[in-house]
Design a protein around this motif. Structure first.
Motif, PDB file in Angstrom:
ATOM      1  N   LEU A  81      53.502  71.019  -8.379  1.00 29.12           N
ATOM      2  CA  LEU A  81      54.998  71.278  -7.908  1.00 29.12           C
ATOM      3  C   LEU A  81      55.371  72.366  -9.119  1.00 29.12           C
ATOM      4  CD1 LEU A  81      56.245  67.655  -7.466  1.00 29.12           C
ATOM      5  CD2 LEU A  81      55.613  69.675  -5.748  1.00 29.12           C
ATOM      6  N   PRO A  82      56.349  73.114  -9.095  1.00 32.77           N
ATOM      7  CA  PRO A  82      56.917  73.966 -10.087  1.00 32.77           C
ATOM      8  C   PRO A  82      57.756  73.189 -11.212  1.00 32.77           C
ATOM      9  CG  PRO A  82      58.262  74.253  -7.941  1.00 32.77           C
ATOM     10  CD  PRO A  82      57.113  73.261  -7.809  1.00 32.77           C
ATOM     11  N   GLY A  83      57.766  73.738 -12.377  1.00 31.02           N
ATOM     12  CA  GLY A  83      58.232  72.954 -13.403  1.00 31.02           C
ATOM     13  C   GLY A  83      57.433  71.828 -13.813  1.00 31.02           C
ATOM     14  N   LEU A 142      50.820  63.013 -13.573  1.00 32.97           N
ATOM     15  CA  LEU A 142      50.194  64.258 -13.048  1.00 32.97           C
ATOM     16  C   LEU A 142      51.446  65.309 -13.209  1.00 32.97           C
ATOM     17  CD1 LEU A 142      48.008  62.911 -10.310  1.00 32.97           C
ATOM     18  CD2 LEU A 142      47.259  64.287 -12.473  1.00 32.97           C
ATOM     19  N   ASP A 143      52.631  65.028 -12.739  1.00 32.14           N
ATOM     20  CA  ASP A 143      53.550  65.739 -12.807  1.00 32.14           C
ATOM     21  C   ASP A 143      54.261  66.151 -14.043  1.00 32.14           C
ATOM     22  OD1 ASP A 143      55.515  67.215 -11.367  1.00 32.14           O
ATOM     23  OD2 ASP A 143      57.074  65.766 -11.779  1.00 32.14           O
ATOM     24  N   THR A 144      53.796  65.750 -15.258  1.00 32.02           N
ATOM     25  CA  THR A 144      53.897  66.189 -16.642  1.00 32.02           C
ATOM     26  C   THR A 144      52.796  66.971 -17.018  1.00 32.02           C
ATOM     27  OG1 THR A 144      52.755  64.135 -17.828  1.00 32.02           O
ATOM     28  CG2 THR A 144      55.098  63.930 -17.182  1.00 32.02           C
ATOM     29  N   LYS A 145      52.030  67.492 -16.080  1.00 29.57           N
ATOM     30  CA  LYS A 145      50.772  68.397 -16.083  1.00 29.57           C
ATOM     31  C   LYS A 145      49.858  67.732 -17.067  1.00 29.57           C
ATOM     32  CE  LYS A 145      53.646  70.734 -13.828  1.00 29.57           C
ATOM     33  NZ  LYS A 145      53.539  70.790 -12.268  1.00 29.57           N
ATOM     34  N   ARG A 146      49.738  66.384 -17.280  1.00 28.22           N
ATOM     35  CA  ARG A 146      48.439  65.620 -17.939  1.00 28.22           C
ATOM     36  C   ARG A 146      47.465  65.335 -16.977  1.00 28.22           C
ATOM     37  NH1 ARG A 146      53.135  63.112 -20.285  1.00 28.22           N
ATOM     38  NH2 ARG A 146      53.010  63.162 -22.489  1.00 28.22           N
ATOM     39  N   GLY A 198      58.299  73.694   2.990  1.00 31.15           N
ATOM     40  CA  GLY A 198      56.969  73.433   2.252  1.00 31.15           C
ATOM     41  C   GLY A 198      57.147  72.531   1.162  1.00 31.15           C
ATOM     42  N   LEU A 199      57.919  72.915   0.362  1.00 28.00           N
ATOM     43  CA  LEU A 199      58.197  72.562  -0.836  1.00 28.00           C
ATOM     44  C   LEU A 199      58.557  70.865  -0.811  1.00 28.00           C
ATOM     45  CD1 LEU A 199      58.088  72.793  -3.987  1.00 28.00           C
ATOM     46  CD2 LEU A 199      60.650  73.482  -4.022  1.00 28.00           C
ATOM     47  N   VAL A 200      59.413  70.581   0.113  1.00 24.51           N
ATOM     48  CA  VAL A 200      59.860  69.215   0.500  1.00 24.51           C
ATOM     49  C   VAL A 200      58.421  68.283   0.745  1.00 24.51           C
ATOM     50  CG1 VAL A 200      61.008  67.686   2.060  1.00 24.51           C
ATOM     51  CG2 VAL A 200      62.231  69.807   1.108  1.00 24.51           C
TER      52      VAL A 200
END
Ligand code: ZN
Length: 379
Positions: free
Chosen positions: A12-14, A70-74, A365-367
């Motif tokens: 996801l972005p961000g 994973l969303d914290t990019k770890r 698509g993002l949703v």
């Protein structure tokens, strides 16, 4: 042992926020700050029966933990065990006149299918108790040689008094521990133990039961708590981020495991957070094997219930609350009425983006990618 195939997690972005989660040991929410690789151990099944909704709810909770990380990019390093030799498994095999290894293999295969259908992220290391035995034996020998374990008629027990931190995971008093120990596989009444709570580390070979080479311990098989400790120390090391399981694992399983590891290494803590998922009930009773009121994931799948609907049922309850599986829940879900706050927010967002001729063509698509990445549901 091999795990199951991974479904892809869209990026996801961000970047998401660090996970704040309820830790049983401190009794409050703590913010975890894992390194670049977050480490999690979730206690696995004893494969003598199929995956029921209680299991699915537990694995769903720890799947979400990983998705937040994973969303914290770890990266996430996830380890899970399979207790593929233990009393309940052997008892079931004898009852049904089946070879215990065949029973374990069949039920583990079914568990993998259920986890795949529910799109649970697989562990990088999926380790059976039997394959862990060569690593367990030296740990028990070390505990014995350090005076933290003792022999009783050939069996080896851990001395809970050897760990000054014993009791800190569950926070229970001695009487509550004794009652739970008797309920959950311990043997507080066995004569000759130094402390009634002391758990077995190594069970000497019994007539008609499988046993393995135990080095100086003699032939036998491992206790449940030391199994998870050996696997966790081997693949994650001390001070990993989360140890997870159902709330019935806080005591004795996680309490004992923490003490084993802390005495073995001289370090504290075993895990930085002990996280426990609520129990799932049916018609007013806790869903459990002994009550015979289990709702099986595989049975729902056979009835053509969409695995995404099962997953939404799990998501519609906060992971720490105890809840009931009823057909009402299922019907509510069919209409998507009982979705949790996260899903409601996604719905509102989706509606805002797609109604009134939204200009952002990438929004739908993002949703769907968001729901997939964070909730594990492919729309
Ligand atoms: Zn465990």
């Amino acid at each position: 042992m091999h795990a199951w195939p991974a479904s892809e997690v869209p990026a996801l972005p961000g970047k998401g926020r660090d996970l704040r989660i309820h830790d049983t040991a401190t009794g409050g929410r703590i913010t975890l700050d894992p390194g670049p690789v977050a480490r999690i151990y979730v206690c696995g099944i004893t494969p003598y029966d199929a995956t029921h909704m209680g299991h699915a709810a537990t694995y769903n909770a720890f799947d979400l933990v990983q998705r937040v990380w994973l969303d914290t990019k770890r990266q996430v390093h996830y380890v899970q065990n399979v207790t593929d030799v233990d009393d309940p498994l052997l008892e079931r095999a004898v009852r049904d006149g089946e070879d215990w290894t065949e029973l374990a293999e069949r039920e583990t295969a079914l568990f993998r299918e259920d986890m795949t259908a529910l799109r649970m992220l697989p562990p990088q290391h999926y380790i059976g108790a039997v394959e862990a035995i060569p690593g367990i034996v030296p740990l028990v020998e070390r505990l014995r040689d350090a005076g933290a374990a003792y022999e009783l008629d050939g069996d080896v027990y851990f001395s809970v008094e050897s760990d000054p931190h014993f009791g800190e995971v569950s926070g229970l008093d001695a009487e509550a521990m004794r009652l739970l120990s008797a309920e959950r596989g311990g043997d507080p009444e066995r004569p000759g133990k130094k402390n009634p709570l002391d758990p077995m580390l190594w069970m000497a070979a019994r007539e008609g039961e499988p046993s393995w080479d135990g080095g100086t311990l003699g032939p036998g098989r491992p206790g449940w708590h030391i199994e998870c400790v050996a696997i966790a120390l081997d693949h994650l090391g001390m001070g990993f981020d989360v140890q997870g399981g159902g709330s019935d694992l806080a005591f004795p399983h996680h309490e004992m495991g923490a003490s084993h590891a802390q005495v073995l290494t001289g370090e504290h803590p075993f895990a930085r957070a002990y996280v426990h998922a609520g129990m799932v009930g049916l018609n007013g009773e806790k869903m459990s094997k002994s009550k015979g009121n289990l709702v099986f994931v595989s049975a729902l799948r056979r009835e053509d219930v969409d695995p995404a609907a099962i997953r939404l049922a799990l998501l519609s309850h906060h992971y720490r609350s105890d809840w009931e599986w009823t057909d009402q829940v299922r019907e509510a879900l069919a209409d998507d009425l009982d979705a949790p706050a996260a899903l409601a927010a996604v719905d509102r967002w989706a509606a805002a983006q797609t109604s009134g001729g939204g200009t952002d063509e990438s929004a739908p698509g993002l949703v769907s990618r968001t729901v997939d990445a964070l909730l594990g549901v492919a729309l």
